[in-house]
Design a protein around this motif. Structure first.
Motif, PDB file in Angstrom:
ATOM      1  N   HIS A  86      -5.435   6.137  -3.665  1.00 33.50           N
ATOM      2  CA  HIS A  86      -6.061   5.680  -2.416  1.00 33.50           C
ATOM      3  C   HIS A  86      -7.190   4.696  -2.712  1.00 33.50           C
ATOM      4  O   HIS A  86      -7.426   3.765  -1.942  1.00 33.50           O
ATOM      5  N   GLU A  87      -7.886   4.868  -3.841  1.00 37.90           N
ATOM      6  CA  GLU A  87      -8.940   3.932  -4.218  1.00 37.90           C
ATOM      7  C   GLU A  87      -8.356   2.563  -4.541  1.00 37.90           C
ATOM      8  O   GLU A  87      -8.923   1.536  -4.182  1.00 37.90           O
ATOM      9  N   HIS A  88      -7.210   2.547  -5.216  1.00 37.09           N
ATOM     10  CA  HIS A  88      -6.533   1.285  -5.527  1.00 37.09           C
ATOM     11  C   HIS A  88      -6.167   0.541  -4.237  1.00 37.09           C
ATOM     12  O   HIS A  88      -6.414  -0.652  -4.111  1.00 37.09           O
ATOM     13  N   ASP A  89      -5.593   1.262  -3.289  1.00 32.45           N
ATOM     14  CA  ASP A  89      -5.227   0.665  -2.006  1.00 32.45           C
ATOM     15  C   ASP A  89      -6.462   0.139  -1.276  1.00 32.45           C
ATOM     16  O   ASP A  89      -6.443  -0.955  -0.713  1.00 32.45           O
ATOM     17  N   ASN A  90      -7.540   0.923  -1.275  1.00 31.96           N
ATOM     18  CA  ASN A  90      -8.777   0.508  -0.607  1.00 31.96           C
ATOM     19  C   ASN A  90      -9.370  -0.743  -1.252  1.00 31.96           C
ATOM     20  O   ASN A  90      -9.847  -1.639  -0.560  1.00 31.96           O
ATOM     21  N   GLU A  91      -9.351  -0.797  -2.587  1.00 26.65           N
ATOM     22  CA  GLU A  91      -9.879  -1.963  -3.296  1.00 26.65           C
ATOM     23  C   GLU A  91      -9.072  -3.212  -2.973  1.00 26.65           C
ATOM     24  O   GLU A  91      -9.635  -4.282  -2.725  1.00 26.65           O
ATOM     25  N   ASN A 133      -6.300   8.438  -8.213  1.00 30.49           N
ATOM     26  CA  ASN A 133      -7.095   7.409  -7.533  1.00 30.49           C
ATOM     27  C   ASN A 133      -6.233   6.385  -6.792  1.00 30.49           C
ATOM     28  O   ASN A 133      -6.661   5.259  -6.586  1.00 30.49           O
ATOM     29  N   LEU A 182       0.846  -1.186   0.000  1.00 27.35           N
ATOM     30  CA  LEU A 182       0.000   0.000   0.000  1.00 27.35           C
ATOM     31  C   LEU A 182       0.889   1.247   0.000  1.00 27.35           C
ATOM     32  O   LEU A 182       2.061   1.183   0.362  1.00 27.35           O
ATOM     33  N   LYS A 183       0.326   2.363  -0.381  1.00 27.71           N
ATOM     34  CA  LYS A 183       1.044   3.649  -0.410  1.00 27.71           C
ATOM     35  C   LYS A 183       2.294   3.606  -1.284  1.00 27.71           C
ATOM     36  O   LYS A 183       3.338   4.142  -0.927  1.00 27.71           O
ATOM     37  N   ALA A 207      -7.152  -3.787  -0.303  1.00 34.38           N
ATOM     38  CA  ALA A 207      -7.366  -4.147   1.099  1.00 34.38           C
ATOM     39  C   ALA A 207      -8.730  -4.801   1.304  1.00 34.38           C
ATOM     40  O   ALA A 207      -8.847  -5.808   2.005  1.00 34.38           O
ATOM     41  N   THR A 208      -9.753  -4.260   0.683  1.00 32.65           N
ATOM     42  CA  THR A 208     -11.101  -4.830   0.803  1.00 32.65           C
ATOM     43  C   THR A 208     -11.153  -6.227   0.216  1.00 32.65           C
ATOM     44  O   THR A 208     -11.740  -7.137   0.809  1.00 32.65           O
TER      45      THR A 208
END
Length: 136
Positions: free
Chosen positions: A108-113, A106, A96-97, A115-116
């Motif tokens: 942060h969206e990639h990281d969120n996807e 986007n 991440l990061k 992780a989810t």
């Protein structure tokens, strides 16, 4: 994959998951335990999994894992009752990061996807946190 070679689960460029083939590898009656590692880039996620499970995920400094890679490990008969599963799936994720992705709008969206996805797939998620020794 049954010989211990990592397989790309999530394409780091296209965010595509070709999951249909997993049904061909294991019987529906088999129990699978999924263990995933998640953390910031360059915190030693691949090295941690290699050490814990005796596997061979690629390691290097910087961004070496793109997307998510998985390994299927068949559990030995003598420990199946202890683990309560027939197979373990070990998932190594990209960091991440990532500085390479930070300039994108986007990122942060990639990281969120990512992780989810891995938390949703996993029975156990290892969060790898880089710790610095501030003592001089």
């Amino acid at each position: 994959m049954l010989d211990g070679f990592p397989l790309e689960l999530v394409d780091g460029e296209a965010s595509n998951i070709p999951i249909g083939w997993l049904n061909d590898l294991v019987s529906p009656k088999n129990k699978i335990l999924v263990v995933t590692v998640l953390g910031v880039q360059s915190t030693g996620k691949s090295t941690l999994l290699n050490t814990m499970f005796g596997v061979q995920f690629a390691v290097s400094s910087g961004r070496c894992t793109r997307g998510a890679f998985m390994l299927l490990i068949k559990i030995n008969e003598d420990v199946r009752k202890d683990f309560n599963c027939d197979f373990m799936v070990i998932i190594d994720t990209e960091g991440l990061k990532s500085p390479e992705l930070a300039q994108l709008d986007n990122s942060h969206e990639h990281d969120n996807e990512l992780a989810t996805l891995v938390v949703g797939l996993s029975d156990i998620t290892i969060i790898n946190i880089a710790m610095e020794n501030s003592q001089k």
